[in-house]
Design an enzyme around this catalytic site. Sequence first.
Site, mmCIF file in Angstrom:
data_model
loop_
_atom_site.group_PDB
_atom_site.id
_atom_site.type_symbol
_atom_site.label_atom_id
_atom_site.label_comp_id
_atom_site.label_asym_id
_atom_site.label_seq_id
_atom_site.Cartn_x
_atom_site.Cartn_y
_atom_site.Cartn_z
ATOM 1 N N ASN A 14 16.641 8.286 -7.493
ATOM 2 C CA ASN A 14 17.245 7.544 -8.610
ATOM 3 C C ASN A 14 18.739 7.849 -8.721
ATOM 4 O O ASN A 14 19.538 6.953 -9.006
ATOM 5 C CB ASN A 14 16.545 7.895 -9.921
ATOM 6 N N ASN A 105 17.495 9.530 -19.509
ATOM 7 C CA ASN A 105 16.437 9.949 -18.584
ATOM 8 C C ASN A 105 15.627 8.722 -18.187
ATOM 9 O O ASN A 105 15.587 7.737 -18.934
ATOM 10 C CB ASN A 105 15.504 10.958 -19.267
ATOM 11 N N HIS A 107 11.690 7.753 -17.111
ATOM 12 C CA HIS A 107 10.322 8.273 -17.136
ATOM 13 C C HIS A 107 9.425 7.255 -16.418
ATOM 14 O O HIS A 107 9.537 6.049 -16.676
ATOM 15 C CB HIS A 107 9.890 8.446 -18.599
HETATM 16 C C1 GRF Z 1 11.024 9.366 -10.888
HETATM 17 O O1 GRF Z 1 9.759 8.814 -10.776
HETATM 18 C C2 GRF Z 1 11.471 9.403 -12.331
HETATM 19 O O2 GRF Z 1 10.900 8.421 -13.111
HETATM 20 C C3 GRF Z 1 10.996 10.762 -12.784
HETATM 21 O O3 GRF Z 1 11.120 11.594 -11.664
HETATM 22 C C4 GRF Z 1 11.043 10.828 -10.474
HETATM 23 C C5 GRF Z 1 12.234 11.193 -9.649
HETATM 24 O O4 GRF Z 1 12.233 10.542 -8.424
HETATM 25 N N1 GRF Z 1 11.721 11.210 -13.930
HETATM 26 P P1 GRF Z 1 13.538 10.589 -7.505
HETATM 27 O O5 GRF Z 1 13.804 12.063 -7.216
HETATM 28 O O6 GRF Z 1 14.645 9.959 -8.245
HETATM 29 O O7 GRF Z 1 13.148 9.830 -6.265
#
Ligand code: GRF
Length: 197
Positions: A14, A105, A107
Amino acid sequence: MTKVAFFISGTGGNALNLVRACREGRVPGEPVLCITSSPKAGGIEKLAAEGIRSVVVERKAFDSDEAHSEACYREVETAGASIICLAGWLKKLWVPPRWEGRILNIHPGLLPKFGGAGMYGMHVHRAVLAAGESESGCTVHLVDNEFDHGRVLLERRVSVRSDDTPESLQARVYAEEMKAYPEALAAFLVAISPAQP
Ligand code: GRF
């Protein structure tokens, strides 16, 4: 341009997606720094390839969540960032008054039903399937001192299929995360930026 810091504990997917969205002009923010709670976080290298420096701030070096969080904020403030995006951050972040309303954040579930302590990663998708829900999704929200509790900024929904596994549901939700976080961050940054004369 508003400077943005990213907090990661894992793969950084992300965070990388947000950095690229900033670079491509889809999000009016300037990525400046990544804080990671683990030196093993896979996102460190990915972000370095984009020119983003990571600072490791491990929880075990501090004797309280407050002290750990303050060490993270010190790095962020030194880098001049005024907005923080948590992106797979797995430590408890204490939010002091000066940071209220400036931490986002994402989720991987719909809130408030599928949030709270212990509700992260695959736990969310397993709980959604166990509850027989027909929909799941992802939620971008502000961070306060309760897990998954702050004001919701944006939600994207997906259908739950009868043959879904936690993994297949996770993949469908994650695809929505890639759209939701840039969209929510862009709208947030526009909303907080002072009006141009
Ligand atoms: C994601 O699914 C997000 O929703 C959660 O943690 C995960 C992180 O995934 N908070 P990445 O490390 O960004 O691929």
